[in-house]
Structure formats: C-alpha cells, structure tokens
Design an enzyme around this catalytic site. Structure first.
Site, mmCIF file in Angstrom:
data_model
loop_
_atom_site.group_PDB
_atom_site.id
_atom_site.type_symbol
_atom_site.label_atom_id
_atom_site.label_comp_id
_atom_site.label_asym_id
_atom_site.label_seq_id
_atom_site.Cartn_x
_atom_site.Cartn_y
_atom_site.Cartn_z
ATOM 1 N N GLU A 68 -2.429 -9.350 3.863
ATOM 2 C CA GLU A 68 -2.592 -9.906 5.210
ATOM 3 C C GLU A 68 -4.044 -10.207 5.543
ATOM 4 O OE1 GLU A 68 -3.673 -5.725 5.843
ATOM 5 O OE2 GLU A 68 -2.130 -6.747 4.679
ATOM 6 N N HIS A 110 -3.775 -5.341 0.351
ATOM 7 C CA HIS A 110 -3.443 -5.890 1.660
ATOM 8 C C HIS A 110 -3.507 -7.412 1.676
ATOM 9 C CE1 HIS A 110 -3.165 -2.205 4.132
ATOM 10 N NE2 HIS A 110 -3.929 -1.709 3.171
ATOM 11 N N CYS A 120 0.829 -1.212 0.000
ATOM 12 C CA CYS A 120 0.000 0.000 0.000
ATOM 13 C C CYS A 120 0.867 1.268 0.000
ATOM 14 C CB CYS A 120 -0.975 -0.043 1.176
ATOM 15 S SG CYS A 120 -2.491 0.891 0.842
#
Length: 384
Positions: free
Chosen positions: A362, A360, A276
């Site tokens: 994660e 993202h 990001c």
C-alpha cells in the site's frame, strides 16, 4: 515566538547502554522494544502504523519533522509507537500541507520523544546486539535506575498486542484513496464486466494501516472491516468474495484464535490475501513456524525478489518476525525472498486461492513497486 529550552532526557537499553539527549513531545517515561527504521520520509505514517505498538522507534535519517504533520497522512486513529528517537528534531516545519509540528503532535498524543541522540551509534548497537527492551525518560535521569527499568520492562515476545490496536466492532469502509497517495491500479470498469457486481472484501483488522482499505476501495471493492478476533463464522456470514488479512504488531505465535479462523477460511476456497502479520498468520494456519529476527526489517528500501519472474521490487517493510521456510508444508510455495537476508517475503498456497507477502504494497510511506498485488487479489476474486 522563541522556543523554550528543551529539558534533558535519556534513553536506556537493557544491555546497560545509555544515551543522553533532549526531551520533546510528552513529559514522562516510555517503555518498549527499541527498534529502528531506515526510511527517509514518512515519520507520521510510521508513528501511526499500529504495527509499532509496544515499540520505541528510532529514525536513522538525521533530521525528522521538517515537513510537519497533517490529518491526511495518519494510518490509524492515533500514534501507536510507545516512544520516538531522532538525531535532530526540526521545530519549525515548512510545508504547504503541514498543520502542526512533530513536537506538538507527540505532546498532544502523550508520546515521549528524545532528540540529540547519536542515532548512528544506537542503530549499530541494535544491529549487533538485536532489538531489546528500553526506556525513554525526561523524569528519571539516573543511569543505573533507568537501566534497571529497561531490564524490568516486559519483552514483546509472547504478548498479544493486536487487542490493543484492533477496532472494537465491525464497520464498513467508505473513505476513498486520498489525492496525495498513488493508487495501485486504475479502478476497474465496470466491475469486471459483471453488471451490478461489486466484489465484497472482508478485511480482518489486526492493526491495519488505513491506506490498505483505501486501495481496496479505490479498486472498486466494497470493504467491511472486522476485528482481529473475528471467527470464521462471523466472516462467512458476510458472504465475502475475498478475505484480507492485515498487518499488525508483535508476536504472531500467541494468536491461536486468529490462526484457527484462517485455517477454517482456507477450507472455504474464498480468495485470501495477507500482508505482513497476515502472512505470518496464514503461514501458521498452513502448518509453518515463526522465528524472531535479530533486529527486524523496518524501512522503505527493502529489496525483494519474486522467484517466478526474477523481478526485484523495492518494498516498505515493518516486522520483527518471519516464517521459517524449512517448516512450511509441501502445499505452500515461497514466492518472494528478501535479498538482504533470504527470509521469506511471500507465500502462495498451491491448492487454495491464498497468497501473502511480508511487506507493504500500500506504500504509505514507501515505494509503489508492489501495488499490483491488489490487482492480483481482485483478479482472483473475479475468477472465484
């Protein structure tokens, strides 16, 4: 026990649009850039994502708060969003993991919320006019006065917001991936076949979501977190096997110190992985330029194409800025594109071991399509 009647509240945009609703959370006023997120779940992770510093977040899903909040799902030390806008607030959450309601959670954090807003009309406004400054108030209810306050609120562009969310000092990360999160890959064994060797990752924290170091730790890495103002010398002194560039809030263009650090680290040939804001800063360090998107990408359903394989991943995204592809130098390759608007969603340096994505992996909250990127980073470190 019956709930007391909510107080009236208003949301005013800088273009003169005013929405009337009901107050929840803290009493007072909240100023920030009005944005929206299309995720169906994950409101607690969104609120505690440091990337939302300086912003008033609108959820497009109509009912928010139905499963409450808990200590496991936080992504930072506290709520980062300035304000919260929902269509309908659930004041009686029901979930075995719930520890308190959203109303209480925001009130304790001093964050102002407004419910009962026509969020569909609000999102249509932001899509057509773009993200803009706004104010939520449970105190001032005069439309003209609120619009004036919204107009006088400082814009997000040009602000250095990472100093408001980054850690104050270096720290070791030792929290494991908690049991309700899906790991990106099984932890390797035993340390890539090298006895006694644990890859050491230095994570530069510009406002990092905690599920990122959880994933790195779960993959067998030692993780040291440094503040976003860390110099290249401070990173190099730790002798890392890899450097991670985190997500974070706001405009990357004022962050000359971060760009300078990354530019120096690129010369070390240490593997670098950015997410990001980390991608934007890596792109700037390589010589690229940044553009502000009209209303940004915020949600857990953003389709991204990996150009080399033709694979499409559904990703979680949260950013209002992006790299301008035409400005990237010849030694930087665009690896991923957002299929909604063809913006740059991934880059790779052709001669240095550095890559980054504008989403993202994660997955907190969000899909798990991109968790393999952590394994890619670990493989790069094993070969360095």
């Amino acid at each position: 026990m019956p709930h007391s009647s909510p107080k009236p509240a208003k949301l005013a945009l800088a273009d003169g649009t005013v929405f009337t609703g009901e107050h929840f959370g803290a009493i007072g006023e909240a100023f920030g850039e009005a944005v929206f997120n299309t995720s169906l779940t994950g409101y607690q992770e969104i609120l505690t994502d440091p990337s939302y510093a300086g912003q008033i977040v609108t959820m497009t899903y109509p009912e928010i708060g139905n499963y409450g909040v808990n200590a496991d799902d936080v992504e930072s030390k506290g709520i980062a969003a300035r304000g919260f806008v929902v269509r309908e607030l659930c004041r009686r959450p029901s979930n075995f993991r719930s520890e308190k309601g959203l109303n209480e959670y925001l009130a304790e954090a001093g964050v102002v919320g407004i419910s009962g807003v026509d969020t569909r009309a609000l999102v249509r406004k932001l899509r057509s006019a773009g993200a803009m400054t706004a104010v939520i108030s449970s105190e001032t209810l005069d439309d003209d006065a609120l619009v004036e306050k919204a107009c006088n609120s400082p814009e997000l562009v040009g602000q250095d917001l990472i100093r408001t969310v980054m850690p104050e000092s270096a720290a070791s990360w030792d929290e494991p991936l908690h049991k309700f999160a899906a790991p990106s890959a099984a932890p390797p064994s035993p340390n890539d076949g090298t006895p006694g060797r644990t890859p050491h990752v230095v994570a530069i924290d510009y406002g990092m979501k905690w599920n990122i170091p959880r994933h790195l730790s779960a993959m067998g890495c030692k993780v040291t977190v440094l503040p976003g103002t860390a110099t290249a010398a401070e990173v190099q002194a730790l002798k890392p096997d890899g450097v991670f560039l985190s997500n974070g809030p706001g405009d990357p263009r004022p962050l000359d110190y971060a760009v300078g650090t990354i530019r120096e680290l690129l010369n070390d040939d240490v593997p670098i992985f950015g997410i990001c804001l980390g991608q934007q800063l890596l792109g700037l360090a390589c010589g690229g330029e940044i553009e502000k998107l009209k209303f940004g990408h915020r949600g857990a359903n953003q389709p991204v194409l990996e150009k080399a394989t033709g694979r499409v991943e559904i990703t979680s995204q949260n950013h209002g800025f992006a790299l301008k592809e035409a400005t990237l130098p010849a030694d930087v390759e665009v690896t991923h594109v957002n299929l909604n608007d063809d913006t740059v969603s991934g880059i790779r340096h052709k001669t240095r071991p550095a890559f980054a994505v504008q989403y993202h992996p994660e997955a907190s909250a969000g899909p798990h399509d991109s968790g393999h990127l952590f394994a890619r980073f670990r493989e790069m470190m094993s070969k360095a």
